[in-house]
Design an enzyme around this catalytic site. Structure first.
Site, PDB file in Angstrom:
ATOM      1  N   PRO A   1       0.830  -1.214   0.000  1.00 26.03           N
ATOM      2  CA  PRO A   1       0.000   0.000   0.000  1.00 26.03           C
ATOM      3  C   PRO A   1       0.856   1.253   0.000  1.00 26.03           C
ATOM      4  O   PRO A   1       1.835   1.366   0.743  1.00 26.03           O
ATOM      5  CB  PRO A   1      -0.801  -0.135   1.293  1.00 26.03           C
ATOM      6  N   CYS A   2       0.471   2.199  -0.855  1.00 28.62           N
ATOM      7  CA  CYS A   2       1.373   3.320  -1.133  1.00 28.62           C
ATOM      8  C   CYS A   2       1.140   4.534  -0.248  1.00 28.62           C
ATOM      9  O   CYS A   2       1.875   5.509  -0.357  1.00 28.62           O
ATOM     10  CB  CYS A   2       1.227   3.727  -2.596  1.00 28.62           C
TER      11      CYS A   2
END
Length: 373
Positions: free
Chosen positions: A81-82
């Site tokens: 997840p960024c």
């Protein structure tokens, strides 16, 4: 011999779809987002979806459901997840728990021993502690026997009708040469950029908040991109316009193609923007242009935050239009609420970018085989 893949942090399965287009057999995907998991199951029927946090995903379980043995998998893909890395998160840093999720990916790399690895993330990862995250990823993969190279890829260079930058790590443990796919679209290349007209010009008009269910495409000769997105379909769904409030509907007629909040009369601006400098918030209340590229599709196609107003209709773009701008084929139907659908689209790797990566990996694999022979 079949080329196999497993997709961690798979979301709705954009990267998996691209790898499948390139000829990979995707065996499994993992994500914690339930709605995205339902989409993945519907759109990747040959793959097994493994729900839940990656911290709870064991290598033994992956082996059990895929029938693989360590060392047999061709490529392990995944984009942690960024949010912790994103340039939109001003509190990013290695102290953020989300920034350590790549270590979970490395744990599974260590257990599965894939020949190749692919990791994708936002460009903000380079700025965490002056590159600490990137150095940690490459150092730890090196300790596991993998040589890794990273590069920033532009989605529009591979036929995606959108300005989108992503860091892609490619590595292997088999001594093969590593490189990244070369651009195929743009000035001086074999194909021009895919414009917004090329992408969504065949989708029927919608009013604010209007939902007509499954409907036929507009008549006329479709673009090459539209033919690719349609496949054999003659109708499309998921093309429902969000409902904008009265004050937003008053603002939209003032915004021309390529315009933004600067074109809205001062008395109609949101209170916080009445004090803004003309150089601020360049994309807010932006209207797309038919012959341009879309701005980066985010998890909210909220006109207050970006250029998500239709080129000539006074409304925000639909989930289907957002999906087209991410290069999702129309048979890709997204599960969950409309809010969850926008999140799935915005979080995804554009399938055509995934295909470019997959095609390139297969070329690298074939080149190594020829050298070995």
């Amino acid at each position: 011999m079949a080329h196999t893949a497993i997709d961690l942090f798979c979301g709705a399965g954009g990267l998996s779809a691209g790898l499948e287009m390139a000829g990979f057999t995707v065996l499994a995907g993992n994500d914690v987002f339930d709605a995205a998991g339902r989409t993945f199951e519907q759109t990747h029927p040959r793959a097994k979806f493994l729900p839940g946090p990656i911290q709870e995903l064991s290598v033994e379980h992956i082996i059990e459901v895929t029938g693989l043995r360590p060392g047999e998998l061709t490529v392990l893909a995944g984009g942690p997840p960024c949010q912790a890395y994103s340039v939109y998160n001003h509190q990013r840093g290695m102290h953020d728990a989300r920034a350590s999720l790549f270590r979970e990916y490395l744990r599974i790399v260590d257990g599965l021993r894939p020949e190749w690895i692919v990791m994708e993330n936002v460009t903000g990862i380079y700025s965490i502690a002056n590159g600490e995250a990137v150095r940690a990823i490459k150092s730890e993969l090196s300790a596991l026997g993998y040589t890794v190279e990273d590069a920033v890829l532009r989605a529009e260079d591979y036929g995606v009708p959108q300005e989108r930058r992503r860091v892609v790590f490619i590595g292997n443990r088999i001594g093969a040469a590593i490189s990244h796919p070369k651009p195929t679209h743009g000035p001086g290349l074999s194909e021009p950029f895919t414009t917004i007209r090329d992408a969504i010009g065949d989708l029927p008009p919608r009013g604010n908040g209007e939902d007509l269910g499954r409907v036929p495409y507009l008549s006329g000769e479709p673009s090459a991109f539209q033919r690719l997105m349609r496949g054999n379909a003659t109708t499309v769904e998921g093309h429902r316009a969000p409902t904008l409030g009265k004050v937003n509907m008053q603002r939209l007629p003032f915004i021309p193609p390529g315009g933004s909040w600067r074109d809205i009369p001062h008395d109609l601006l949101p209170e916080g923007m009445k004090r803004a400098k003309r150089s601020d918030h360049t994309k807010r209340y932006g209207r797309m242009t038919w012959d341009g590229l879309a701005c980066t599709v985010l998890t909210k196609c909220d006109i207050h935050w970006g250029a998500y107003i239709h080129p000539d209709q006074d409304r925000a773009i639909t989930v289907r239009e957002a999906a087209r701008l991410q290069a999702f084929p129309d048979w890709f139907e997204f599960a969950g609420s409309r809010t969850e659908q926008y999140v799935q689209v915005g979080n995804a790797v554009p399938p055509l970018l995934g295909k470019a990566i997959g095609d390139h990996l297969i070329r690298l694999i074939q080149e190594r085989i020829m050298v070995a022979a």
